[in-house]
Scaffold this motif. Structure first.
Motif, PDB file in Angstrom:
ATOM      1  N   ASP A 275       0.790  -1.239   0.000  1.00 38.99           N
ATOM      2  CA  ASP A 275       0.000   0.000   0.000  1.00 38.99           C
ATOM      3  C   ASP A 275       0.824   1.291   0.000  1.00 38.99           C
TER       4      ASP A 275
ATOM      5  N   ASP B 214       1.613   3.226   2.434  1.00 36.90           N
ATOM      6  CA  ASP B 214       0.899   4.265   3.194  1.00 36.90           C
ATOM      7  C   ASP B 214       1.538   4.507   4.558  1.00 36.90           C
TER       8      ASP B 214
ATOM      9  N   ARG C 151      -6.244  -0.392   0.360  1.00 35.05           N
ATOM     10  CA  ARG C 151      -7.348  -0.141   1.303  1.00 35.05           C
ATOM     11  C   ARG C 151      -7.543   1.329   1.643  1.00 35.05           C
ATOM     12  N   SER C 152      -6.492   1.947   2.250  1.00 32.64           N
ATOM     13  CA  SER C 152      -6.699   3.343   2.639  1.00 32.64           C
ATOM     14  C   SER C 152      -5.697   4.223   1.901  1.00 32.64           C
ATOM     15  N   SER C 153      -5.182   3.675   0.822  1.00 35.31           N
ATOM     16  CA  SER C 153      -4.130   4.404   0.117  1.00 35.31           C
ATOM     17  C   SER C 153      -4.460   4.502  -1.373  1.00 35.31           C
TER      18      SER C 153
ATOM     19  N   PRO D 206     -10.742   6.982  -3.912  1.00 33.64           N
ATOM     20  CA  PRO D 206     -11.851   6.736  -2.975  1.00 33.64           C
ATOM     21  C   PRO D 206     -12.779   7.936  -2.757  1.00 33.64           C
TER      22      PRO D 206
ATOM     23  N   GLY E  29     -10.168   1.492  -2.335  1.00 39.18           N
ATOM     24  CA  GLY E  29     -10.531   2.159  -1.075  1.00 39.18           C
ATOM     25  C   GLY E  29     -11.008   1.142  -0.059  1.00 39.18           C
ATOM     26  N   GLU E  30     -12.023   1.519   0.690  1.00 46.65           N
ATOM     27  CA  GLU E  30     -12.546   0.616   1.726  1.00 46.65           C
ATOM     28  C   GLU E  30     -13.544  -0.376   1.148  1.00 46.65           C
TER      29      GLU E  30
ATOM     30  N   ARG F 243      -1.190   8.717   7.925  1.00 39.09           N
ATOM     31  CA  ARG F 243      -0.973   7.862   6.756  1.00 39.09           C
ATOM     32  C   ARG F 243      -0.087   8.634   5.807  1.00 39.09           C
TER      33      ARG F 243
END
Ligand SMILES: Nc1ncnc2c1ncn2[C@@H]1O[C@H](COP(=O)(O)OP(=O)(O)OP(=O)(O)O)[C@@H](O)[C@H]1O
Ligand SMILES: O=P(O)(O)OC[C@H]1O[C@](O)(CO)[C@@H](O)[C@@H]1O
Length: 329
Positions: A135, A137, A179-181, A200, A231-232, A313
């Motif tokens: 990722d 992140d 995921r969050s990156s 995202p 994303g999520e 992050r």
């Protein structure tokens, strides 16, 4: 496992969270650097799960022979709910003490360092992190081990999809991980010549995407590639494609790259980074550092305390965002 020679030292190593190409190269670097310094290395299987269960083995040269080019992690990995509890961490500390292990090296992502931070503080067992996650992140390092391989895997897929997109005159949505990156999407999108990037925060920006595609197709374009960051919500590109096809009449297909981005032989960049950070982690231990992650910032190896690593992050640099806007939308 035997007791250690009096006066010598012993470190434990594990890989945690999602596997990332280059983790094996990091394990090898740790073993070889430690061996040079007369430090024993204990392999811990299946990440924090194996730490809680005491699934340990004393490593020798054979365990790191011929692994530098392998994806995945020879130690195995896991996502452990039990390690999030203080009981789980207490059990882990007991196991390390019983095996006479003086310090713990954790190769993993941001979540793994949240666990490592608590473990270091609660137990006093010196814990050092090495960033390994596709990722990218993680604050405190420009790149995490595995990112370069993952974006090259995504790029190879995008190039192949382009062949069929051109042949059939189709619109393709290619969904990448993170995921969050956003970084895998941004860099593979730039490198793969994507027409549009859906990050995202943009999942609802369908009108803009449709306008852009309509303009491109009216100007004579017969195919397009849209790179979507999961994303999520892994699989979100199916919904995005459905919404787009309700607005514009262009034949489209969805490809979710998924876990193929986590596998495969690490690139030279990832292997060199793994080598640098693995060796540096062992030196950090010999200099009595604890509760820190080794990373590389602007070509220098730096140590960042876990509490700084986990409070944010790593965000894409403004320059790369600007580039993505100029070239992809
Ligand atoms: N807040 C926390 N407290 C204690 N342990 C944690 C915490 N967050 C995560 N962990 C531990 O670290 C493990 C790995 O975390 P996570 O699943 O977030 O992956 P990661 O290390 O961020 O890797 P990746 O970037 O590949 O997803 C978790 O399964 C858990 O055992
Ligand atoms: O399928 P898993 O192992 O739960 O992991 C999926 C997540 O892990 C990552 O691949 C990072 O390793 C994310 O990009 C992704 O969302």
């Amino acid at each position: 496992m035997n007791g250690k020679i009096p006066g010598s030292s012993r470190i434990g190593i594990l890989t945690s969270g999602g596997d990332a190409p280059g983790m094996n190269a990091a394990i090898r670097a740790v073993y070889r650097a430690a061996h040079e310094l007369g430090i024993e290395v204990v392999g811990i299987r299946r990440g924090f799960s194996g730490l809680i269960e005491g699934d340990f083995f004393l490593m020798d040269r054979s365990h790191v022979a011929n692994i530098i080019h392998l994806g995945g992690t020879v130690l195995g990995t896991s996502r452990s709910e039990e390690f999030k509890t203080s009981e789980g961490r207490k059990k882990s500390a007991e196991n390390l003490r019983n095996a006479e292990i003086d310090a713990l090296l954790v190769i993993g992502g941001e979540g793994s360092f949240r666990g490592a931070d608590l473990f270091n503080d609660e137990t006093g067992i010196p814990t050092i992190g090495i960033p390994g996650s596709i990722d990218n992140d993680i604050p405190g390092t420009d790149f995490s081990i595995g990112f370069d391989t993952a974006i090259n895997t995504a790029l190879e897929a995008i190039d192949k999809i382009r062949d069929t997109a051109i042949s059939h005159g189709r619109l393709f949505f290619v969904e990448v991980m993170g995921r969050s990156s956003d970084l895998i999407a941004i860099e593979s999108g730039i490198a793969g010549g994507a027409e549009y990037l859906v990050l995202p925060g943009d999942h609802d920006a369908i009108m803009d995407l449709c306008a852009r595609l309509t303009d491109a197709f009216s100007a004579g374009k017969r195919y397009a590639i849209v790179v979507v960051a999961e994303g999520e919500r892994p699989g979100c590109s199916f919904e995005i494609s459905k919404k787009v096809s309700e607005q514009i009449d262009i034949e489209s297909r969805v490809v979710v790259l998924g876990h193929i981005q986590r596998g495969g032989s690490p690139t030279a960049r990832d292997r060199v980074l793994a080598a640098k950070l693995g060796v540096s982690a062992v030196y950090a231990y010999t200099k009595s550092h604890a509760g820190v992650m080794v990373g590389e910032l602007r070509r220098s190896v730096v140590l960042t305390p876990f509490d700084k690593v986990i409070t944010g992050r790593q965000k894409p640099e403004p320059n790369i965002i600007r580039l993505a806007h100029i070239l992809t939308k």
